[in-house]
Design an enzyme around this catalytic site. Structure first.
Site, PDB file in Angstrom:
ATOM      1  N   PHE A  25       0.829  -1.199   0.000  1.00 24.93           N
ATOM      2  CA  PHE A  25       0.000   0.000   0.000  1.00 24.93           C
ATOM      3  C   PHE A  25       0.871   1.260   0.000  1.00 24.93           C
ATOM      4  CE2 PHE A  25      -2.410   3.150   2.598  1.00 24.93           C
ATOM      5  CZ  PHE A  25      -3.514   3.308   1.778  1.00 24.93           C
ATOM      6  N   SER A  93       3.552  -6.680   2.848  1.00 20.68           N
ATOM      7  CA  SER A  93       2.612  -5.824   3.565  1.00 20.68           C
ATOM      8  C   SER A  93       1.177  -6.039   3.075  1.00 20.68           C
ATOM      9  CB  SER A  93       3.056  -4.363   3.424  1.00 20.68           C
ATOM     10  OG  SER A  93       2.349  -3.527   4.315  1.00 20.68           O
ATOM     11  N   ASP A 194       8.972  -4.151  13.469  1.00 18.35           N
ATOM     12  CA  ASP A 194       8.195  -3.603  12.354  1.00 18.35           C
ATOM     13  C   ASP A 194       7.428  -2.395  12.876  1.00 18.35           C
ATOM     14  OD1 ASP A 194       6.263  -3.039  10.375  1.00 18.35           O
ATOM     15  OD2 ASP A 194       6.115  -5.136   9.778  1.00 18.35           O
ATOM     16  N   HIS A 224      10.059  -3.078   8.425  1.00 21.20           N
ATOM     17  CA  HIS A 224       8.883  -3.489   7.658  1.00 21.20           C
ATOM     18  C   HIS A 224       9.198  -3.854   6.205  1.00 21.20           C
ATOM     19  CE1 HIS A 224       4.727  -3.866   6.528  1.00 21.20           C
ATOM     20  NE2 HIS A 224       4.862  -2.957   5.584  1.00 21.20           N
TER      21      HIS A 224
END
Length: 254
Positions: A25, A93, A194, A224
């Protein structure tokens, strides 16, 4: 809308085993490009599309929804399935969430799933307000660039488009609801450090995938965006080993 240099999609025609890579995203194919090139070098056919609204401006992304991003991945998966004997899906993700959703929907059409720090739960307080915030503010601070490795950068937005973010809860809910029926092997790479996605998502996967088809590997030296971080080589090699273990045909052309 011009695409940012480096955010272009990546495709490679290789052998009979295909891999669909799903970026995250507000990110872009850049975050997965080294992964895609590694798998291509091993003889796989690789598709790494740029999702609608990504790799341009966050303002353009505010005119897109999760259904638009998923539809693009669904089209790429159909193309791979038409050219390859079998296909694996992989993602980072929110791309990991959509990879899982593709496997839930297509079942036998997906051979296996590899996800890196997947986001399948609404565990960010600010995002929980997105359905209301979208009426008042167009964007909030971005989440791109959570990388531990010095000098490594992610090509993503510095702002999070709120209208686009407000569509995510439906995707998360659908993905969680479908996990009970997911029987294909799933490999998860998880960074304990993360700063974008909390451990909730991996906890849910452990609770739902109890049929012996889940493996979780911890990434000790990454944040992340682990595909660009210190443990990237571990992800690349581990995903290739996963494909070799679960593919029923050779990776290379005869």
């Amino acid at each position: 809308m011009p695409v940012m240099p480096g955010a272009e999609p990546y495709h490679h025609a290789g052998g009979p085993v295909g891999v669909l890579l799903c970026h995250g995203f507000t990110g872009s194919p850049q975050s997965l490009r080294p992964w895609g090139e590694y798998l291509a070098g091993a003889g796989l056919t690789v598709a790494l599309p740029r999702l609608p609204g990504h790799g341009t401006t966050w303002r353009e992304m505010n005119h897109t929804r999760w259904e638009d991003w998923y539809a693009e991945l669904d089209r790429e998966l159909a193309d791979l399935r038409g050219r390859c004997t079998e296909v694996f899906v992989m993602g980072l993700s929110l791309g990991g969430c959509m990879a899982l959703r593709l496997a839930e929907v297509h079942r036998e059409g997906v051979r296996g799933v590899v996800v890196v720090n997947p986001s399948i739960a609404n565990d960010v307080p600010l995002l929980k307000l997105a359905p209301l915030l979208k009426f008042f503010v167009p964007s909030v601070p971005g989440v791109a660039g959570d990388i531990k490795k010095e000098g490594a950068t992610e090509l993503g937005y510095t702002r999070t488009p709120v209208r686009a973010a407000a569509t995510l809860p439906r995707l998360w809910a659908l993905t969680q609801a479908g996990l009970d029926g997911l029987t294909r092997p799933v490999l998860v790479f998880h960074s304990p450090q993360d700063h974008v996605v909390k451990p909730t998502s991996v906890r849910i996967l452990r609770e739902k995938l109890t049929g012996g088809n889940l493996d979780v590997v911890e990434l000790a030296d990454s944040y992340h965006v682990a595909t660009l971080d210190n443990d990237a080589d571990q992800i690349f090699a581990g995903s290739l080993e996963f494909v070799r273990a679960h593919a029923s045909v050779p990776l290379q052309r005869d």
